[in-house]
Design a protein around this motif. Structure first.
Motif, PDB file in Angstrom:
ATOM      1  N   GLN A  96       0.765  -1.101  -0.030  1.00  0.00           N
ATOM      2  CA  GLN A  96      -0.099  -0.115   0.086  1.00  0.00           C
ATOM      3  C   GLN A  96       1.052   1.150   0.023  1.00  0.00           C
ATOM      4  O   GLN A  96       0.687   2.227  -0.739  1.00  0.00           O
ATOM      5  N   GLU A 100       1.117   3.994  -2.821  1.00  0.00           N
ATOM      6  CA  GLU A 100       0.744   5.504  -2.522  1.00  0.00           C
ATOM      7  C   GLU A 100       1.916   6.447  -2.910  1.00  0.00           C
ATOM      8  O   GLU A 100       1.934   7.314  -3.598  1.00  0.00           O
ATOM      9  N   GLN A 132      -8.276  -6.480   0.256  1.00  0.00           N
ATOM     10  CA  GLN A 132      -9.201  -5.270   0.442  1.00  0.00           C
ATOM     11  C   GLN A 132      -9.914  -5.006  -0.821  1.00  0.00           C
ATOM     12  O   GLN A 132     -10.981  -4.775  -0.844  1.00  0.00           O
ATOM     13  N   GLN A 165     -12.317   0.263   5.174  1.00  0.00           N
ATOM     14  CA  GLN A 165     -11.912   1.492   5.372  1.00  0.00           C
ATOM     15  C   GLN A 165     -10.330   1.719   4.704  1.00  0.00           C
ATOM     16  O   GLN A 165     -10.174   2.884   4.221  1.00  0.00           O
ATOM     17  N   GLY A 166      -9.731   0.579   4.722  1.00  0.00           N
ATOM     18  CA  GLY A 166      -8.307   0.865   4.050  1.00  0.00           C
ATOM     19  C   GLY A 166      -8.452   0.898   2.695  1.00  0.00           C
ATOM     20  O   GLY A 166      -7.787   1.739   1.945  1.00  0.00           O
ATOM     21  N   THR A 168     -11.112   2.001   0.933  1.00  0.00           N
ATOM     22  CA  THR A 168     -11.489   3.435   0.545  1.00  0.00           C
ATOM     23  C   THR A 168     -10.615   4.456   0.765  1.00  0.00           C
ATOM     24  O   THR A 168     -10.488   5.321  -0.089  1.00  0.00           O
ATOM     25  N   HIS A 169      -9.763   4.310   1.721  1.00  0.00           N
ATOM     26  CA  HIS A 169      -8.659   5.415   1.782  1.00  0.00           C
ATOM     27  C   HIS A 169      -7.714   5.341   0.832  1.00  0.00           C
ATOM     28  O   HIS A 169      -7.246   6.477   0.233  1.00  0.00           O
ATOM     29  N   SER A 170      -7.339   4.037   0.289  1.00  0.00           N
ATOM     30  CA  SER A 170      -6.528   3.932  -0.813  1.00  0.00           C
ATOM     31  C   SER A 170      -7.022   4.540  -2.070  1.00  0.00           C
ATOM     32  O   SER A 170      -6.349   5.256  -2.801  1.00  0.00           O
ATOM     33  N   THR A 172      -9.220   6.556  -2.596  1.00  0.00           N
ATOM     34  CA  THR A 172      -9.251   8.073  -2.525  1.00  0.00           C
ATOM     35  C   THR A 172      -8.034   8.773  -2.486  1.00  0.00           C
ATOM     36  O   THR A 172      -7.868   9.827  -3.437  1.00  0.00           O
ATOM     37  N   LEU A 173      -7.000   8.376  -1.975  1.00  0.00           N
ATOM     38  CA  LEU A 173      -5.523   8.849  -2.288  1.00  0.00           C
ATOM     39  C   LEU A 173      -5.193   8.700  -3.713  1.00  0.00           C
ATOM     40  O   LEU A 173      -4.581   9.667  -4.182  1.00  0.00           O
TER      41      LEU A 173
END
Length: 192
Positions: A96, A100, A132, A165-166, A168-170, A172-173
């Protein structure tokens, strides 16, 4: 529980007695959970490890009749499983972080024009770690609830929640780094 009683209980479990298995689970569930929590420092992961280990014990129950020291056997296989889970999580985190750090290099400018935001979202989903990605797709595309995903994947509800949650965060980034406002709006619509 006395050793002779435990031997009898193991023998019953090895023959498929579900009540004996339930008694075995009740006797060791809590102390094993505490032991695994000390290793993982995560209540969710400890719960998942305990469930996985007892599932493996049930699936391989015939072998229990030959186990001399069940507590030692249980704690060793649980520790090994917990360490494997931690290695897997560490590998997913490294992937991850790598994603990123390198996301800008992964997307050529012409790959996702402003009006093709779904292609950008698909690319972001494709770069998620496998667990994920599966949780995300089951939740967002198949519209399954946490409990349904947990049952289908053999995970705890909390692990499903954490993976979602992970993911969605990834995503979004990924989309933010690309700078596509349309994709961010589409992502927000998918989330709710």
């Amino acid at each position: 529980m006395t050793l002779s009683n435990e031997k009898e209980l193991l023998s019953e479990v090895s023959r498929g007695n579900e009540h004996a298995f339930s008694a075995l689970f009740s006797a060791y569930n809590r102390p094993l959970g505490i032991h695994i929590f000390r290793i993982t420092e995560s209540a969710e992961l400890a719960e998942e490890v305990v469930q996985d280990v007892f599932m493996k014990i049930w699936l391989n129950r015939e072998a229990l009749a030959s186990v001399e020291n069940f507590k030692a056997y249980l704690f060793v296989i649980s520790k090994n499983h917990a360490l494997n889970c931690l290695r897997k999580l560490a590998k997913e985190r490294i992937n991850q972080i790598s994603l990123e750090d390198n996301v800008v290099e992964l997307i050529p400018e012409e790959a996702a024009p402003a009006n093709d935001y779904y292609q950008l979202l698909d690319m972001a989903i494709d770069h998620l770690p496998p667990q994920q990605q599966k949780v995300y797709l089951l939740s967002r595309h198949n519209r399954l609830k946490y409990d349904e995903i947990a049952a289908q994947m053999g995970l705890s509800r909390e692990t499903v929640k954490k993976y979602l949650q992970g993911a969605t965060h990834s995503i979004t980034l990924f989309v933010q780094r690309y700078g596509n406002i349309s994709a961010l709006i589409a992502l927000a619509c998918l989330l709710f």
